[in-house]
Motif scaffolding. Sequence first.
Motif, PDB file in Angstrom:
ATOM      1  N   ASP A   1       0.858  -1.190   0.000  1.00 55.93           N
ATOM      2  CA  ASP A   1       0.000   0.000   0.000  1.00 55.93           C
ATOM      3  C   ASP A   1       0.892   1.237   0.000  1.00 55.93           C
ATOM      4  OD1 ASP A   1      -1.830   1.993   0.311  1.00 55.93           O
ATOM      5  OD2 ASP A   1      -2.558   1.359   2.276  1.00 55.93           O
ATOM      6  N   TYR A   2       1.292   1.665  -1.189  1.00 54.40           N
ATOM      7  CA  TYR A   2       2.214   2.784  -1.320  1.00 54.40           C
ATOM      8  C   TYR A   2       1.523   4.142  -1.186  1.00 54.40           C
ATOM      9  CZ  TYR A   2       5.155  -0.908  -3.317  1.00 54.40           C
ATOM     10  OH  TYR A   2       5.860  -2.064  -3.523  1.00 54.40           O
ATOM     11  N   GLU A   3       0.187   4.132  -1.088  1.00 56.98           N
ATOM     12  CA  GLU A   3      -0.536   5.401  -0.973  1.00 56.98           C
ATOM     13  C   GLU A   3      -0.401   6.007   0.418  1.00 56.98           C
ATOM     14  OE1 GLU A   3      -4.536   4.961  -2.245  1.00 56.98           O
ATOM     15  OE2 GLU A   3      -4.001   4.354  -4.295  1.00 56.98           O
ATOM     16  N   GLN A   4      -0.062   5.192   1.397  1.00 54.97           N
ATOM     17  CA  GLN A   4       0.180   5.680   2.747  1.00 54.97           C
ATOM     18  C   GLN A   4       1.681   5.646   3.003  1.00 54.97           C
ATOM     19  OE1 GLN A   4      -2.407   3.119   5.172  1.00 54.97           O
ATOM     20  NE2 GLN A   4      -3.723   4.884   5.486  1.00 54.97           N
ATOM     21  N   PHE A   5       2.252   6.807   3.300  1.00 56.87           N
ATOM     22  CA  PHE A   5       3.700   6.902   3.457  1.00 56.87           C
ATOM     23  C   PHE A   5       4.057   8.129   4.284  1.00 56.87           C
ATOM     24  CE2 PHE A   5       2.436   9.112  -0.420  1.00 56.87           C
ATOM     25  CZ  PHE A   5       3.048  10.351  -0.277  1.00 56.87           C
ATOM     26  N   VAL A   6       5.310   8.168   4.714  1.00 55.99           N
ATOM     27  CA  VAL A   6       5.852   9.361   5.336  1.00 55.99           C
ATOM     28  C   VAL A   6       6.986   9.862   4.444  1.00 55.99           C
ATOM     29  CG1 VAL A   6       7.440   8.029   6.806  1.00 55.99           C
ATOM     30  CG2 VAL A   6       6.824  10.376   7.425  1.00 55.99           C
ATOM     31  N   GLN A   7       7.022  11.168   4.244  1.00 55.42           N
ATOM     32  CA  GLN A   7       8.049  11.765   3.392  1.00 55.42           C
ATOM     33  C   GLN A   7       8.663  12.963   4.105  1.00 55.42           C
ATOM     34  OE1 GLN A   7       7.103  12.234  -0.808  1.00 55.42           O
ATOM     35  NE2 GLN A   7       8.087  14.245  -0.858  1.00 55.42           N
ATOM     36  N   SER A   8       9.963  13.111   3.951  1.00 60.62           N
ATOM     37  CA  SER A   8      10.649  14.227   4.597  1.00 60.62           C
ATOM     38  C   SER A   8      10.230  15.549   3.948  1.00 60.62           C
ATOM     39  CB  SER A   8      12.163  14.043   4.520  1.00 60.62           C
ATOM     40  OG  SER A   8      12.611  14.063   3.170  1.00 60.62           O
ATOM     41  N   ASP A   9      10.204  16.575   4.741  1.00 61.19           N
ATOM     42  CA  ASP A   9       9.762  17.895   4.285  1.00 61.19           C
ATOM     43  C   ASP A   9      10.935  18.736   3.791  1.00 61.19           C
ATOM     44  OD1 ASP A   9       8.093  20.105   3.847  1.00 61.19           O
ATOM     45  OD2 ASP A   9       8.510  20.893   5.838  1.00 61.19           O
ATOM     46  N   ASP A  10      12.000  18.753   4.551  1.00 63.18           N
ATOM     47  CA  ASP A  10      13.166  19.574   4.239  1.00 63.18           C
ATOM     48  C   ASP A  10      14.402  18.677   4.225  1.00 63.18           C
ATOM     49  OD1 ASP A  10      14.886  21.700   3.820  1.00 63.18           O
ATOM     50  OD2 ASP A  10      15.023  22.195   5.941  1.00 63.18           O
ATOM     51  N   GLN A  11      15.020  18.570   3.074  1.00 67.94           N
ATOM     52  CA  GLN A  11      16.178  17.702   2.899  1.00 67.94           C
ATOM     53  C   GLN A  11      15.786  16.227   3.086  1.00 67.94           C
ATOM     54  OE1 GLN A  11      19.239  19.380   5.426  1.00 67.94           O
ATOM     55  NE2 GLN A  11      19.565  21.111   4.059  1.00 67.94           N
ATOM     56  N   ARG A  12      16.729  15.398   3.540  1.00 74.16           N
ATOM     57  CA  ARG A  12      16.514  13.952   3.506  1.00 74.16           C
ATOM     58  C   ARG A  12      16.227  13.320   4.867  1.00 74.16           C
ATOM     59  NH1 ARG A  12      21.817  12.454  -0.231  1.00 74.16           N
ATOM     60  NH2 ARG A  12      21.235  13.689  -2.051  1.00 74.16           N
ATOM     61  N   GLU A  13      16.465  14.021   5.939  1.00 72.57           N
ATOM     62  CA  GLU A  13      16.402  13.409   7.268  1.00 72.57           C
ATOM     63  C   GLU A  13      14.975  13.110   7.729  1.00 72.57           C
ATOM     64  OE1 GLU A  13      19.959  14.996   9.974  1.00 72.57           O
ATOM     65  OE2 GLU A  13      18.659  16.598   9.243  1.00 72.57           O
ATOM     66  N   LEU A  14      14.826  11.969   8.379  1.00 74.20           N
ATOM     67  CA  LEU A  14      13.601  11.627   9.097  1.00 74.20           C
ATOM     68  C   LEU A  14      14.005  11.005  10.435  1.00 74.20           C
ATOM     69  CD1 LEU A  14      11.288   9.975   6.389  1.00 74.20           C
ATOM     70  CD2 LEU A  14      10.790  12.072   7.669  1.00 74.20           C
ATOM     71  N   LEU A  15      13.284  11.362  11.473  1.00 70.04           N
ATOM     72  CA  LEU A  15      13.538  10.803  12.799  1.00 70.04           C
ATOM     73  C   LEU A  15      12.206  10.390  13.422  1.00 70.04           C
ATOM     74  CD1 LEU A  15      15.262  10.127  15.271  1.00 70.04           C
ATOM     75  CD2 LEU A  15      15.154  12.549  15.931  1.00 70.04           C
ATOM     76  N   LEU A  16      12.063   9.097  13.664  1.00 73.91           N
ATOM     77  CA  LEU A  16      10.839   8.572  14.262  1.00 73.91           C
ATOM     78  C   LEU A  16      11.088   8.183  15.715  1.00 73.91           C
ATOM     79  CD1 LEU A  16      10.459   8.045  11.092  1.00 73.91           C
ATOM     80  CD2 LEU A  16       8.779   6.342  11.797  1.00 73.91           C
ATOM     81  N   ASN A  17      10.231   8.679  16.600  1.00 68.35           N
ATOM     82  CA  ASN A  17      10.218   8.279  18.002  1.00 68.35           C
ATOM     83  C   ASN A  17       8.992   7.398  18.221  1.00 68.35           C
ATOM     84  OD1 ASN A  17      12.553   9.626  19.107  1.00 68.35           O
ATOM     85  ND2 ASN A  17      11.466  11.553  18.794  1.00 68.35           N
ATOM     86  N   ILE A  18       9.234   6.121  18.569  1.00 63.29           N
ATOM     87  CA  ILE A  18       8.182   5.108  18.573  1.00 63.29           C
ATOM     88  C   ILE A  18       8.016   4.528  19.975  1.00 63.29           C
ATOM     89  CG2 ILE A  18       7.389   2.977  17.484  1.00 63.29           C
ATOM     90  CD1 ILE A  18       9.660   3.604  15.326  1.00 63.29           C
ATOM     91  N   PRO A  19       6.955   4.913  20.689  1.00 65.57           N
ATOM     92  CA  PRO A  19       6.705   4.327  22.017  1.00 65.57           C
ATOM     93  C   PRO A  19       5.855   3.061  21.897  1.00 65.57           C
ATOM     94  CG  PRO A  19       5.213   6.140  21.630  1.00 65.57           C
ATOM     95  CD  PRO A  19       6.039   6.014  20.382  1.00 65.57           C
ATOM     96  N   PHE A  20       6.069   2.121  22.809  1.00 69.02           N
ATOM     97  CA  PHE A  20       5.287   0.892  22.844  1.00 69.02           C
ATOM     98  C   PHE A  20       4.414   0.873  24.095  1.00 69.02           C
ATOM     99  CE2 PHE A  20       9.023   0.022  20.305  1.00 69.02           C
ATOM    100  CZ  PHE A  20       8.493  -0.618  19.193  1.00 69.02           C
ATOM    101  N   THR A  21       3.412   0.023  24.078  1.00 68.85           N
ATOM    102  CA  THR A  21       2.505  -0.079  25.216  1.00 68.85           C
ATOM    103  C   THR A  21       3.034  -1.013  26.295  1.00 68.85           C
ATOM    104  OG1 THR A  21       1.258  -1.831  24.080  1.00 68.85           O
ATOM    105  CG2 THR A  21       0.493   0.439  23.787  1.00 68.85           C
ATOM    106  N   GLY A  22       4.187  -1.598  26.067  1.00 68.73           N
ATOM    107  CA  GLY A  22       4.872  -2.455  27.028  1.00 68.73           C
ATOM    108  C   GLY A  22       6.327  -2.560  26.620  1.00 68.73           C
ATOM    109  N   ASN A  23       6.973  -3.648  26.938  1.00 66.82           N
ATOM    110  CA  ASN A  23       8.360  -3.887  26.528  1.00 66.82           C
ATOM    111  C   ASN A  23       8.399  -4.889  25.387  1.00 66.82           C
ATOM    112  OD1 ASN A  23       9.593  -2.187  28.452  1.00 66.82           O
ATOM    113  ND2 ASN A  23       9.425  -3.768  30.017  1.00 66.82           N
ATOM    114  N   ILE A  24       9.306  -4.670  24.448  1.00 64.41           N
ATOM    115  CA  ILE A  24       9.463  -5.613  23.356  1.00 64.41           C
ATOM    116  C   ILE A  24      10.900  -6.128  23.297  1.00 64.41           C
ATOM    117  CG2 ILE A  24       7.669  -4.486  21.989  1.00 64.41           C
ATOM    118  CD1 ILE A  24      10.013  -3.505  20.135  1.00 64.41           C
ATOM    119  N   LYS A  25      11.026  -7.323  22.771  1.00 63.71           N
ATOM    120  CA  LYS A  25      12.327  -7.871  22.406  1.00 63.71           C
ATOM    121  C   LYS A  25      12.376  -7.853  20.888  1.00 63.71           C
ATOM    122  CE  LYS A  25      15.298 -11.923  23.045  1.00 63.71           C
ATOM    123  NZ  LYS A  25      15.408 -13.274  23.664  1.00 63.71           N
TER     124      LYS A  25
END
Length: 212
Positions: free
Chosen positions: A64-88
Amino acid sequence: MPHGHSHGAGNNCEHQSSDVDRALEKGIQYSLYQKIDLQNVECLNEETEGSAKFVFKPYERRFDYEQFVQSDDQRELLLNIPFTGNIKLKGIIIVGPDEGMCPDKVKLYKNRPGMTFGEASGVYDQEIELAYDPVGEVEYTPKAAVFSTVHHLSMYFPSNFGAENTKISYIGLRGEFTEVHDHGVTICNYELRPNLTDHKNNLFDSMKHEIQ
């Protein structure tokens, strides 16, 4: 002659069924998106606010390529991803539908909520060189000793394969989930095994779409 034709057709059906089962199994493994606190996912330098959370979706929707994230200025993207518990964390898949805009590397950071670009330029927990992968076939393996107890994951994409902006349509995460309660900890092995036939039709349609 009729027997030979029938035998070949049967082999083809069995091959397709086997491909579907393998893809379904992988889709089941890549289900940690369900344990992401999507409302609090943060992406720095995204062109459209809130678009990053849509790249965390079922494996069978990786086309599904219609849903995506694209950088606005230059090439950098930084995602901060919280979880609802702990993952391995055991596996990562990253789909970039456009070759030039596909990220060429990612830096991973464990349990550093609210990370900024300035902090991302410092020490990382792991750096992974990425391949151009528009169909989600390449799996990257995080360091087991480092990413065994993760409640927050930061993913920093500093560059791509040559375009002015970076574009990602799917991020898959594989591993185990530990649900944390106020009065203790309950460990849940999240590599579940539901009935594969419940999902075969949707995934088979997705595979046919890929072949076409």
